[in-house]
Design a protein around this motif. Structure first.
Motif, PDB file in Angstrom:
ATOM      1  N   LYS A 286      21.395 -38.287 -48.859  1.00 22.29           N
ATOM      2  CA  LYS A 286      22.891 -38.989 -48.462  1.00 22.29           C
ATOM      3  C   LYS A 286      22.240 -38.721 -46.696  1.00 22.29           C
ATOM      4  N   GLY A 287      22.814 -39.809 -45.752  1.00 24.37           N
ATOM      5  CA  GLY A 287      22.072 -40.725 -44.765  1.00 24.37           C
ATOM      6  C   GLY A 287      22.991 -41.446 -43.676  1.00 24.37           C
ATOM      7  N   ILE A 288      23.145 -42.013 -42.847  1.00 17.46           N
ATOM      8  CA  ILE A 288      23.277 -42.623 -42.083  1.00 17.46           C
ATOM      9  C   ILE A 288      22.679 -43.638 -41.715  1.00 17.46           C
ATOM     10  N   VAL A 289      22.064 -44.510 -41.781  1.00 14.18           N
ATOM     11  CA  VAL A 289      21.268 -45.185 -41.173  1.00 14.18           C
ATOM     12  C   VAL A 289      21.148 -46.835 -40.915  1.00 14.18           C
ATOM     13  N   HIS A 290      20.573 -47.399 -39.727  1.00 17.69           N
ATOM     14  CA  HIS A 290      20.525 -47.898 -38.560  1.00 17.69           C
ATOM     15  C   HIS A 290      19.426 -49.213 -39.777  1.00 17.69           C
ATOM     16  N   ILE A 291      19.738 -50.451 -39.975  1.00 11.36           N
ATOM     17  CA  ILE A 291      19.145 -51.147 -40.498  1.00 11.36           C
ATOM     18  C   ILE A 291      18.382 -52.178 -39.558  1.00 11.36           C
ATOM     19  N   LYS A 292      17.043 -52.578 -39.362  1.00 10.24           N
ATOM     20  CA  LYS A 292      16.911 -54.124 -38.216  1.00 10.24           C
ATOM     21  C   LYS A 292      17.076 -54.528 -38.206  1.00 10.24           C
ATOM     22  N   ASP A 293      18.081 -55.136 -37.502  1.00  6.39           N
ATOM     23  CA  ASP A 293      18.736 -56.352 -38.072  1.00  6.39           C
ATOM     24  C   ASP A 293      20.613 -56.834 -38.087  1.00  6.39           C
ATOM     25  N   LEU A 294      21.011 -55.617 -38.328  1.00  7.22           N
ATOM     26  CA  LEU A 294      22.360 -55.698 -38.842  1.00  7.22           C
ATOM     27  C   LEU A 294      23.017 -54.450 -37.883  1.00  7.22           C
ATOM     28  N   PRO A 295      24.155 -55.635 -37.686  1.00  4.42           N
ATOM     29  CA  PRO A 295      25.328 -55.544 -36.646  1.00  4.42           C
ATOM     30  C   PRO A 295      25.827 -53.766 -37.024  1.00  4.42           C
ATOM     31  N   THR A 296      25.560 -53.267 -37.173  1.00  4.45           N
ATOM     32  CA  THR A 296      26.587 -51.867 -37.787  1.00  4.45           C
ATOM     33  C   THR A 296      25.781 -50.249 -38.466  1.00  4.45           C
ATOM     34  N   PRO A 297      25.666 -49.467 -38.581  1.00  6.63           N
ATOM     35  CA  PRO A 297      25.318 -48.664 -39.765  1.00  6.63           C
ATOM     36  C   PRO A 297      25.847 -48.921 -40.703  1.00  6.63           C
ATOM     37  N   PHE A 298      25.037 -47.971 -41.453  1.00  8.70           N
ATOM     38  CA  PHE A 298      25.955 -47.516 -42.682  1.00  8.70           C
ATOM     39  C   PHE A 298      25.523 -45.735 -43.681  1.00  8.70           C
ATOM     40  N   VAL A 299      26.462 -45.631 -43.869  1.00  7.69           N
ATOM     41  CA  VAL A 299      26.763 -44.378 -44.840  1.00  7.69           C
ATOM     42  C   VAL A 299      26.208 -44.466 -46.252  1.00  7.69           C
ATOM     43  N   PHE A 300      24.648 -43.550 -46.809  1.00 10.79           N
ATOM     44  CA  PHE A 300      25.370 -44.119 -48.608  1.00 10.79           C
ATOM     45  C   PHE A 300      24.947 -42.513 -48.598  1.00 10.79           C
ATOM     46  N   HIS A 301      25.052 -42.288 -50.015  1.00 10.59           N
ATOM     47  CA  HIS A 301      25.190 -40.953 -50.620  1.00 10.59           C
ATOM     48  C   HIS A 301      25.259 -41.161 -52.307  1.00 10.59           C
ATOM     49  N   GLY A 302      24.353 -40.221 -52.730  1.00  8.37           N
ATOM     50  CA  GLY A 302      23.934 -39.822 -54.573  1.00  8.37           C
ATOM     51  C   GLY A 302      23.762 -38.984 -55.150  1.00  8.37           C
ATOM     52  N   VAL A 303      23.052 -39.193 -55.765  1.00  8.64           N
ATOM     53  CA  VAL A 303      22.432 -37.677 -57.006  1.00  8.64           C
ATOM     54  C   VAL A 303      21.991 -38.637 -57.409  1.00  8.64           C
ATOM     55  N   GLN A 304      20.739 -38.103 -57.795  1.00 12.11           N
ATOM     56  CA  GLN A 304      19.407 -38.484 -58.806  1.00 12.11           C
ATOM     57  C   GLN A 304      19.602 -39.909 -58.848  1.00 12.11           C
ATOM     58  N   HIS A 305      19.611 -40.267 -59.551  1.00  8.67           N
ATOM     59  CA  HIS A 305      19.236 -41.763 -60.041  1.00  8.67           C
ATOM     60  C   HIS A 305      20.407 -43.003 -59.244  1.00  8.67           C
ATOM     61  N   ILE A 306      21.552 -42.318 -59.480  1.00 10.63           N
ATOM     62  CA  ILE A 306      23.114 -42.594 -59.280  1.00 10.63           C
ATOM     63  C   ILE A 306      23.618 -43.087 -57.289  1.00 10.63           C
ATOM     64  N   TYR A 307      23.698 -44.124 -56.894  1.00 10.85           N
ATOM     65  CA  TYR A 307      24.393 -44.396 -55.813  1.00 10.85           C
ATOM     66  C   TYR A 307      25.290 -44.897 -55.219  1.00 10.85           C
ATOM     67  N   GLU A 308      26.382 -43.968 -54.669  1.00 10.61           N
ATOM     68  CA  GLU A 308      27.881 -45.126 -55.109  1.00 10.61           C
ATOM     69  C   GLU A 308      27.124 -46.313 -53.266  1.00 10.61           C
ATOM     70  N   PRO A 309      28.324 -47.321 -53.459  1.00  8.00           N
ATOM     71  CA  PRO A 309      28.134 -48.481 -52.367  1.00  8.00           C
ATOM     72  C   PRO A 309      28.050 -48.178 -51.489  1.00  8.00           C
TER      73      PRO A 309
END
Length: 353
Positions: A286-309
């Motif tokens: 799981k993470g809170i990620v800031h990607i270069k040139d995107l205006p807002t961060p996003f949260v992501f979360h997953g198990v094994q090979h599957i990740y929620e949008p």
């Protein structure tokens, strides 16, 4: 469905106190309309004098809860509940699934993510793990399933505290610190915990406040401006191994904190590589990620090979560009995790004309 139904997984090893927690939940009107899925009524030890009415495999409780058994496939049980809710036969706003004492919660989470019927209508709200203070240490020593239950938890409920001395509690908490330092712990009072502490644990919902998102990712350390990675041109990342193994622990936990946005191609390459090579060994990421040139961060979360949008954090404070990622894995050496996370602190060479 506009708002998926939140699902809480209640897990814990045999004898950890899930039965008592469930019965307290079924007594509590403040819990609201909850569908509680258990493996067997006899196993759950429901107080049958509280039963208001029963039909087939569903029991209605005066407090407003619904309780049903798993007879066969979990997905089929949840689908039946969903159909009866749509027809107006049952009313519930959330689901609590009590796993067996020997169960790894990972496959249930996986089912919620990938099942074509369940995924659109249900979302994991959190994993709650009950741990017996008296026998917790010996259970963790002997059973890998118990280690996984603790490692994957968003919240840990310590039970039978009144039967253990302070030294036993301290030793157990030290072990829990190694397996899952980010999960908040609550001491149950004869099986009673405040209702709200078991719900609303996920950051994969909107809108998500800044403080709540950080609380969800509380295992990630605060950024250290002096910390850096050897060999990188600038000190942009802090890698923190969060689990120092007991000799029999198979769980490894590590995090990364980066104070500058991550290059999109670096993040994509890192995630694709890690999932392709070791996806089967990732219990949770799981993470809170800031990607270069995107205006807002996003949260992501997953198990094994599957990740929620991924979900955007549109109300994030201006100026905070710190990314925080936590990995909980099984049978991945600490060095491998650290080297993988170190990739995120690198930037691609600028193209030359």
């Amino acid at each position: 469905m506009t708002n998926p139904i939140p699902v809480t997984l209640l897990t814990g090893f045999l004898g950890a106190g899930k039965t008592t927690l469930l019965n307290r939940l079924l007594h509590d009107p403040a819990a609201g309309r909850v569908a509680v899925i258990v493996n067997e009524f006899g196993e759950a030890g429901l107080d049958h004098d509280l039963i208001e009415s029963a039909a087939e495999d569903v029991v209605l409780m005066p407090a407003g809860c619904i309780c049903c058994t798993i007879r066969g496939d979990l997905a089929k049980t949840m689908s039946r509940l969903l159909v009866r809710r749509a027809m107006g036969e049952l009313r519930f706003d959330r689901v609590v699934i009590e796993t067996t004492g020997l169960a790894d919660p990972g496959p249930i989470h996986h089912t919620l993510l990938v099942d074509p019927v369940l995924a659109p209508d249900f979302v994991l709200d959190g994993i709650v793990t009950a741990v017996d203070v008296v026998l917790g240490l010996s259970t963790l020593d002997r059973h890998a399933e118990a280690q996984a239950q603790v490692a994957m938890a968003d919240r840990i409920v310590l039970t039978k505290r009144d039967l253990a001395d302070d030294i036993t509690l301290q030793r157990l908490e030290h072990r829990l610190d190694r397996l899952n330092p980010g999960a908040k712990r609550i001491i149950a009072d004869n099986g009673v915990v405040p209702t709200g502490v078991l719900f609303g644990l996920s950051a994969m919902r909107r809108p998500m406040a800044h403080g709540a998102a950080l609380d969800w990712l509380s295992a990630a350390p605060a950024p250290d401006p002096l910390a850096g990675l050897s060999g990188l041109p600038q000190p942009k990342a802090q890698i923190t191994p969060l689990s120092h193994h007991a000799s029999d622990d198979r769980i490894t936990t590590a995090s990364v904190t980066l104070t500058t946005p991550i290059a999109p191609e670096v993040f994509d390459l890192w995630l694709d590589t890690l999932v392709a090579l070791r996806g089967q060994d990732i219990l949770r990421m799981k993470g809170i990620v800031h990607i270069k040139d995107l205006p807002t961060p996003f949260v992501f979360h997953g198990v094994q090979h599957i990740y929620e949008p991924p979900q955007p954090l549109t109300n994030w404070p201006e100026g905070d560009q710190t990314s925080r990622i936590v990995i909980i894995a099984r049978d991945i050496p600490q060095q491998d995790l650290d080297e993988s996370l170190a990739m995120l602190g690198q930037y691609p060479e600028p193209e030359t004309v």
